[in-house]
Each structure stands twice: as C-alpha cells, then as structure tokens.
Design a protein around this motif. Structure first.
Motif, mmCIF file in Angstrom:
data_model
loop_
_atom_site.group_PDB
_atom_site.id
_atom_site.type_symbol
_atom_site.label_atom_id
_atom_site.label_comp_id
_atom_site.label_asym_id
_atom_site.label_seq_id
_atom_site.Cartn_x
_atom_site.Cartn_y
_atom_site.Cartn_z
ATOM 1 N N MET A 93 41.788 -4.480 -42.435
ATOM 2 C CA MET A 93 41.130 -3.656 -42.189
ATOM 3 C C MET A 93 39.403 -3.855 -42.353
ATOM 4 S SD MET A 93 41.108 0.308 -41.336
ATOM 5 C CE MET A 93 42.831 0.727 -40.262
ATOM 6 N N ALA A 94 38.507 -3.829 -41.325
ATOM 7 C CA ALA A 94 37.351 -4.059 -41.658
ATOM 8 C C ALA A 94 36.727 -2.968 -41.997
ATOM 9 C CB ALA A 94 36.522 -4.740 -39.908
ATOM 10 N N THR A 95 35.548 -2.949 -42.422
ATOM 11 C CA THR A 95 34.174 -2.316 -42.912
ATOM 12 C C THR A 95 33.008 -1.857 -42.032
ATOM 13 O OG1 THR A 95 35.795 -1.847 -45.220
ATOM 14 C CG2 THR A 95 33.551 -0.396 -44.870
ATOM 15 N N ILE A 96 32.473 -1.143 -41.875
ATOM 16 C CA ILE A 96 31.351 -0.781 -41.110
ATOM 17 C C ILE A 96 30.348 0.265 -41.916
ATOM 18 C CG2 ILE A 96 30.112 0.148 -38.790
ATOM 19 C CD1 ILE A 96 32.892 -1.073 -37.110
ATOM 20 N N THR A 97 29.288 0.040 -41.909
ATOM 21 C CA THR A 97 28.268 0.365 -42.813
ATOM 22 C C THR A 97 27.643 1.351 -41.832
ATOM 23 O OG1 THR A 97 28.495 -0.703 -44.598
ATOM 24 C CG2 THR A 97 27.100 0.555 -44.285
#
Length: 75
Positions: A1-5
């Motif tokens: 799963m990708a992470t967005i900040t």
C-alpha cells in the motif's frame, strides 16, 4: 500500500484528530474516505453538467421503460 504525506499545522492536526475520533475512524481512514468521497462527488457533478449541456443541444427524452428494456434491466 502506498503512503502519502500531507503537511498540516498543529491546529489542523488537532482538529483532524478530533474529527477522526468523532467519526470513530483512524486519522488515515478519515482522510482517505473524506477525500475520495469528495472527489467522487465532484466528478459526478461534472459528468452531470456535461450530460445536461449535451441534452440542451438536443432536448429529447425517452420513456424510462424503453431505456430499461434497452439495457436489460427488469422493472
């Protein structure tokens, strides 16, 4: 799963945390669902506006029963 900040102020973080608690969700789940729901609503409104503009060019309508039969939808 990708992470967005996402960068927010401390006050914004506190508010978002309280809203997540109020909704009974994690902060991540709150931001994800609210963002996606909002974007989907915006997209649907835009598509509706385009369809209405197209309809105004040639304002003809058909009975719902005819459309349902065309698409194989039972009443």
């Amino acid at each position: 799963m990708a992470t967005i900040t996402v960068r927010v102020t401390e006050d914004e973080k506190a508010f978002l945390g309280q809203m997540a608690k109020f909704e009974g969700k994690s902060l991540s789940e709150l931001l994800k669902t609210i963002t996606l729901d909002s974007l989907e609503d915006t997209y649907d409104a835009h598509v509706g506006d385009l369809a209405y503009a197209e309809y105004l060019k040639n304002p003809q309508s058909r009975p719902l029963s005819e459309l349902m039969a065309e698409y194989g939808v039972d009443e």
